[in-house]
Design an enzyme around this catalytic site. Structure first.
Site, PDB file in Angstrom:
ATOM      1  N   ALA A  78      13.344   5.764  25.991  1.00  0.00           N
ATOM      2  CA  ALA A  78      12.405   4.801  26.698  1.00  0.00           C
ATOM      3  C   ALA A  78      11.696   5.539  28.032  1.00  0.00           C
ATOM      4  O   ALA A  78      11.287   5.007  29.269  1.00  0.00           O
ATOM      5  CB  ALA A  78      13.270   3.322  27.347  1.00  0.00           C
ATOM      6  N   LYS A  79      12.514   6.511  28.501  1.00  0.00           N
ATOM      7  CA  LYS A  79      12.730   7.585  29.736  1.00  0.00           C
ATOM      8  C   LYS A  79      11.438   7.009  30.518  1.00  0.00           C
ATOM      9  O   LYS A  79      11.166   6.973  31.601  1.00  0.00           O
ATOM     10  CB  LYS A  79      10.849   8.342  29.352  1.00  0.00           C
ATOM     11  N   ARG A  80      12.660   5.485  31.276  1.00  0.00           N
ATOM     12  CA  ARG A  80      12.859   4.725  32.343  1.00  0.00           C
ATOM     13  C   ARG A  80      13.438   5.350  33.333  1.00  0.00           C
ATOM     14  O   ARG A  80      14.082   6.767  33.329  1.00  0.00           O
ATOM     15  CB  ARG A  80      13.364   3.434  32.370  1.00  0.00           C
TER      16      ARG A  80
END
Lengths: 280, 280
Positions: A98-100
């Protein structure tokens, strides 16, 4: 069991292998109309369930790429929820790609959205962007050791170094911060496409789990992985397993095809002989 | 009209004001049970529609914080879709606060998910994390000038500088890259909480739209904004408009309360006298 223990056990059983779950619509074995999002999401859901079934006997982990599901809106997110639940039932470690990265109550909401077992997904781990600073990681650290996270230290794209820098730059500072946490659930994404730096990353993070993208399709090779194998390692392949290399006509028995390619990926990685040092 | 033209027109009409749409559950005027996600999402949807109605006469833009919607899973994302559509119908510029950042086909999927009018949301602009490098921004640049994006150059949290650095660090390189694009749809997030750096950021980006968080609740003041006002400016307030400061009993007429606070925020910012230089 903690996240690191679950991952180590899965790698000990099936090798240091992770398959991306990337429903890239033009490559799916079934024709879809992206404008009809609910119908397309149903196809993506069924394809995801087929992939989970096909790869579960062969690999340690699965890494759903949330962007492809989000592009289909709410029905796509519902399909992701079904796929993650199926992967967990199948015994796969689920790493949500998700590379949040956000702060305060927003970071807390992302942690709920991705990791919490009473939330919509309850993944084992999530990928995180460190750009907003150490405090953005607090809600995820608070969920360890039961859950995990992989910080994007050095990604596998050709231009990754522009702002991440190398081991002497900001990415190196991020790696040193990870080491200082002494938290086995906190790993690092380190691309297989910068082999010259591999030894330096492992020196900075001798004991951390590395999630390594870029193997195969993006050019990373077994030789590139050897400098990383002194510590715990999980190597990802996405398109190389999900889709036939030929780009020819759609596979008729695509579940069997995904299974064959997952088995071949696992066999290739077995040559690395890096079955989880963390589990020994 | 391009994104920059739409934003300039909206700021010329209603001032340089943006309200965050952050459905922070413990602060909502209606009781919810976060475990019952579908029911909570319905409440969040109705609350969002009330906020849109209340703020539309007073402010230029709205900035939905996607994390709070995602924490409710697919029904939450469906609520976000309804809220964004309502905000667009009400004439608000919609800036999706998603802080996305990925590469290749994944970045393309995020652009579809957030910006495309035939996608699920079709926002006017999105916030982006630059950590993966310039190439991660390609799919968003390709959608300009019709659509826009704000790169996280220097965020408003206390620890932002740890890895972003200041004007002389990586954040400065990101700012210089933005300037080199000469693309009015490409703006920058620059926090109001580092006033000592404000003039330097404006010098690096004399013509770029700045989206400025951190005003009010996080400590940023009107004085901190003056160094930024020589260029186009959009100042965000979230909790200060959405929720009463007292933290006392829930507001009975909360739509009127949000409207009153939005009007007060607009009046406060009017004192800055910075109505869009870009529109003049």
């Amino acid at each position: 069991m903690t996240f690191a223990e679950r991952l180590a056990a899965s790698v000990a059983a099936r090798g240091p292998t992770c398959v991306g779950l990337d429903p890239h619509l033009p490559l799916l074995p079934l024709a879809v109309d992206p404008q009809r999002r609910a119908e397309t999401a149903a196809v993506v859901r069924d394809w995801s369930l087929g992939v989970v079934e096909a790869v579960a006997p062969h690999v340690a982990a699965i890494k759903p790429q949330v962007a492809f599901f989000e592009a289909l809106g709410a029905p796509g997110v519902a399909a992701l929820e079904v796929a993650v639940a199926a992967a967990r039932r199948a015994g796969l470690v689920v790493i949500l790609d998700a590379k949040r990265g956000d702060i305060g109550s927003t970071a807390e909401a992302y942690a709920q959205a991705t990791l919490d077992d009473d939330g919509p997904l309850g993944a084992d781990a999530v990928t995180l962007s460190p750009w907003l600073g150490p405090e953005s990681l607090g809600p995820f650290l608070a969920r360890m050791p039961q859950k995990g996270a992989f910080l994007l230290v050095r990604t596998s794209n050709p231009g990754a170094g522009a702002w991440q820098g190398g081991p002497e730059g900001v990415a190196g500072e991020v790696a040193r911060w990870i080491a200082a946490q002494r938290q086995p659930g906190l790993g690092a994404v380190v691309g297989a496409t910068v082999p010259a730096e591999a030894a330096a990353w492992r020196t900075l993070l001798p004991e951390a789990w590395f999630l390594v993208p870029g193997f195969g399709a993006q050019g990373g090779t077994l030789a590139d992985l050897r400098a990383l194998r002194s510590g715990p390692l999980l190597v990802n392949s996405s398109r190389g397993v999900l889709f036939p290399a030929s780009g020819g006509p759609r596979e008729r028995d695509w579940v069997a095809g995904v299974g064959r390619r997952a088995a071949a990926f696992a066999a290739e990685l077995a040559a690395l002989d890096s079955r989880s040092p963390a589990a020994s």
